[in-house]
Design a protein around this motif. Structure first.
Motif, PDB file in Angstrom:
ATOM      1  N   SER A 288       0.827  -1.205   0.000  1.00  0.00           N
ATOM      2  CA  SER A 288       0.000   0.000   0.000  1.00  0.00           C
ATOM      3  C   SER A 288       0.861   1.255   0.000  1.00  0.00           C
ATOM      4  O   SER A 288       0.548   2.231  -0.694  1.00  0.00           O
ATOM      5  CB  SER A 288      -0.927  -0.013   1.217  1.00  0.00           C
ATOM      6  N   ILE A 289       1.937   1.242   0.779  1.00  0.00           N
ATOM      7  CA  ILE A 289       2.821   2.413   0.808  1.00  0.00           C
ATOM      8  C   ILE A 289       3.478   2.625  -0.550  1.00  0.00           C
ATOM      9  O   ILE A 289       3.575   3.752  -1.044  1.00  0.00           O
ATOM     10  CB  ILE A 289       3.879   2.237   1.915  1.00  0.00           C
ATOM     11  N   GLU A 290       3.909   1.542  -1.163  1.00  0.00           N
ATOM     12  CA  GLU A 290       4.560   1.667  -2.467  1.00  0.00           C
ATOM     13  C   GLU A 290       3.581   2.049  -3.576  1.00  0.00           C
ATOM     14  O   GLU A 290       4.008   2.505  -4.638  1.00  0.00           O
ATOM     15  CB  GLU A 290       5.264   0.363  -2.819  1.00  0.00           C
ATOM     16  N   SER A 291       2.273   1.866  -3.333  1.00  0.00           N
ATOM     17  CA  SER A 291       1.283   2.239  -4.340  1.00  0.00           C
ATOM     18  C   SER A 291       0.951   3.722  -4.325  1.00  0.00           C
ATOM     19  O   SER A 291       0.320   4.218  -5.268  1.00  0.00           O
ATOM     20  CB  SER A 291      -0.008   1.438  -4.123  1.00  0.00           C
ATOM     21  N   VAL A 292       1.354   4.431  -3.272  1.00  0.00           N
ATOM     22  CA  VAL A 292       1.112   5.880  -3.228  1.00  0.00           C
ATOM     23  C   VAL A 292       1.988   6.555  -4.279  1.00  0.00           C
ATOM     24  O   VAL A 292       3.195   6.293  -4.344  1.00  0.00           O
ATOM     25  CB  VAL A 292       1.418   6.438  -1.821  1.00  0.00           C
ATOM     26  N   PRO A 293       1.429   7.406  -5.128  1.00  0.00           N
ATOM     27  CA  PRO A 293       2.222   8.033  -6.197  1.00  0.00           C
ATOM     28  C   PRO A 293       3.432   8.788  -5.654  1.00  0.00           C
ATOM     29  O   PRO A 293       3.386   9.395  -4.578  1.00  0.00           O
ATOM     30  CB  PRO A 293       1.227   8.989  -6.864  1.00  0.00           C
ATOM     31  N   ARG A 294       4.500   8.744  -6.408  1.00  0.00           N
ATOM     32  CA  ARG A 294       5.729   9.415  -5.993  1.00  0.00           C
ATOM     33  C   ARG A 294       5.534  10.925  -5.906  1.00  0.00           C
ATOM     34  O   ARG A 294       6.225  11.617  -5.150  1.00  0.00           O
ATOM     35  CB  ARG A 294       6.849   9.087  -6.979  1.00  0.00           C
ATOM     36  N   GLY A 295       4.585  11.451  -6.667  1.00  0.00           N
ATOM     37  CA  GLY A 295       4.332  12.885  -6.630  1.00  0.00           C
ATOM     38  C   GLY A 295       3.920  13.392  -5.260  1.00  0.00           C
ATOM     39  O   GLY A 295       4.136  14.567  -4.939  1.00  0.00           O
ATOM     40  N   GLN A 296       3.309  12.509  -4.442  1.00  0.00           N
ATOM     41  CA  GLN A 296       2.939  12.923  -3.090  1.00  0.00           C
ATOM     42  C   GLN A 296       4.183  13.216  -2.257  1.00  0.00           C
ATOM     43  O   GLN A 296       4.221  14.204  -1.512  1.00  0.00           O
ATOM     44  CB  GLN A 296       2.109  11.806  -2.428  1.00  0.00           C
ATOM     45  N   ARG A 297       5.199  12.396  -2.403  1.00  0.00           N
ATOM     46  CA  ARG A 297       6.443  12.648  -1.676  1.00  0.00           C
ATOM     47  C   ARG A 297       7.145  13.892  -2.212  1.00  0.00           C
ATOM     48  O   ARG A 297       7.689  14.695  -1.435  1.00  0.00           O
ATOM     49  CB  ARG A 297       7.360  11.432  -1.804  1.00  0.00           C
ATOM     50  N   GLU A 298       7.130  14.055  -3.524  1.00  0.00           N
ATOM     51  CA  GLU A 298       7.775  15.231  -4.118  1.00  0.00           C
ATOM     52  C   GLU A 298       7.054  16.510  -3.712  1.00  0.00           C
ATOM     53  O   GLU A 298       7.698  17.536  -3.459  1.00  0.00           O
ATOM     54  CB  GLU A 298       7.796  15.083  -5.635  1.00  0.00           C
ATOM     55  N   GLY A 299       5.722  16.449  -3.639  1.00  0.00           N
ATOM     56  CA  GLY A 299       4.973  17.628  -3.210  1.00  0.00           C
ATOM     57  C   GLY A 299       5.264  17.983  -1.768  1.00  0.00           C
ATOM     58  O   GLY A 299       5.393  19.164  -1.423  1.00  0.00           O
ATOM     59  N   ALA A 300       5.355  16.966  -0.900  1.00  0.00           N
ATOM     60  CA  ALA A 300       5.682  17.229   0.501  1.00  0.00           C
ATOM     61  C   ALA A 300       7.080  17.814   0.638  1.00  0.00           C
ATOM     62  O   ALA A 300       7.320  18.735   1.435  1.00  0.00           O
ATOM     63  CB  ALA A 300       5.570  15.942   1.307  1.00  0.00           C
ATOM     64  N   ALA A 301       8.037  17.305  -0.166  1.00  0.00           N
ATOM     65  CA  ALA A 301       9.399  17.851  -0.125  1.00  0.00           C
ATOM     66  C   ALA A 301       9.426  19.282  -0.628  1.00  0.00           C
ATOM     67  O   ALA A 301      10.174  20.124  -0.107  1.00  0.00           O
ATOM     68  CB  ALA A 301      10.328  16.966  -0.950  1.00  0.00           C
TER      69      ALA A 301
ATOM     70  N   ILE B  93      -5.881   3.687   3.306  1.00  0.00           N
ATOM     71  CA  ILE B  93      -7.109   3.570   2.516  1.00  0.00           C
ATOM     72  C   ILE B  93      -6.971   2.465   1.483  1.00  0.00           C
ATOM     73  O   ILE B  93      -7.894   1.667   1.259  1.00  0.00           O
ATOM     74  CB  ILE B  93      -7.441   4.917   1.857  1.00  0.00           C
ATOM     75  N   VAL B  94      -5.807   2.394   0.849  1.00  0.00           N
ATOM     76  CA  VAL B  94      -5.567   1.328  -0.130  1.00  0.00           C
ATOM     77  C   VAL B  94      -5.578  -0.039   0.552  1.00  0.00           C
ATOM     78  O   VAL B  94      -6.071  -1.032  -0.019  1.00  0.00           O
ATOM     79  CB  VAL B  94      -4.235   1.568  -0.855  1.00  0.00           C
ATOM     80  N   ALA B  95      -5.057  -0.110   1.770  1.00  0.00           N
ATOM     81  CA  ALA B  95      -4.930  -1.389   2.472  1.00  0.00           C
ATOM     82  C   ALA B  95      -6.198  -1.803   3.192  1.00  0.00           C
ATOM     83  O   ALA B  95      -6.236  -2.894   3.779  1.00  0.00           O
ATOM     84  CB  ALA B  95      -3.791  -1.304   3.488  1.00  0.00           C
TER      85      ALA B  95
END
Length: 276
Positions: free
Chosen positions: A167-180, A200-202
């Motif tokens: 589930s964690i790996e399914s979160v789009p990478r853009g979410q991490r980039e936006g937080a950074a 939510i995915v899990a």
């Protein structure tokens, strides 16, 4: 005469061609008929053989065993959820030692039967009683319920760790980039942005895991834990009435169906913002 008056009025669509009665349909019809006949036969047998005295005598024991089953599953799922987070993080870690240890743990507990794990803990650790007494842990492992809880926690933690990792790996990478880009620390971004979306995915796989734990909990009756199946075996040994197992099956079915409906409601509630 106008053009509209000369148009052909709307016609009903042609009927669908009848499907050929193939061998597969015949076998399916026969199988369905057999299952219906068996279901009706079992229902009539149960109704004709109903004994109110047995139900009154053993009903409280069944409810007591049901409470033990629910307590065992609830505690193991909660403790397994707590343990699954560091295991999932270890599976995703770049540290080879931590990653290898987490992989070995998940590989073992997902690749071996739950009943074998229960026997290894209940019977295997009993062989090390002097060592456990020396470190003050024998008081825990001498109780069958504690051994079952320990085995179930380790087992479900391995499955929940894989669910959480996927589930964690399914979160789009853009979410991490936006937080950074917003300057959020990686730890805060994980717990505030990534993990809630992963949960939510899990959600649905977690529901399936809990259902499997409920059905798998019946094996603890083998190690003298009087859960629902344990009380059923004891009642059957005194009455030799197969309806005891019918009652147990009905209770397990009610538990699973109730959990399925609660989980479906929870999923619809938490994902209502994703529906269009």
């Amino acid at each position: 005469m106008s053009f509209v008056e000369t148009m052909i009025p709307p016609q009903a669509p042609p009927p669908a061609p009848p499907k050929p009665y193939t061998l597969a349909r015949f076998v399916g019809s026969v199988t369905l008929g057999i299952w219906l006949a068996l279901g009706v036969g079992i229902f009539l047998t149960v109704v004709n053989g109903w004994d109110p005295a047995k139900f009154t005598k053993y009903g409280p024991s069944f409810l007591s065993g049901l409470g033990v089953t629910l307590m065992l599953v609830a505690c193991s799922v909660v403790l397994g959820a707590i343990l699954s987070l560091p295991v999932a993080l270890g599976r995703m870690s770049k540290n080879k030692i931590w990653s290898w240890l987490a992989y070995a743990y998940v590989y073992f507990f997902r690749g071996t039967p739950l009943i074998a794990q229960l026997f290894l803990i209940y019977y295997g650790l009993g062989s090390f009683r002097p060592q456990l007494e020396s470190v003050g842990l024998w008081w825990f492992f001498r109780e069958a319920w504690n051994c079952a809880l320990f085995a179930f926690t380790l087992n479900t933690a391995a499955y929940q760790a894989e669910i959480l990792r996927g589930s964690i790996e399914s979160v789009p990478r853009g979410q991490r980039e936006g937080a950074a880009a917003l300057g959020l620390p990686e730890r805060i971004a994980f717990y505030k942005i990534i993990l809630p979306q992963a949960m939510i995915v899990a959600l649905r796989p977690y529901g399936n895991e809990i259902i499997l734990m409920i059905k798998g909990s019946a094996i603890v009756a083998i190690v003298t834990v009087f859960d629902l199946m344990g009380e059923t075996r004891r009642a059957f040994s005194r009455t030799f009435d197969y309806q005891m197992y019918v009652w147990a099956a009905i209770l397990y079915l009610l538990m699973v169906e109730l959990l399925r409906n609660i989980w479906a409601w929870l999923e619809n509630r938490l994902t209502r913002h994703l529906k269009r």
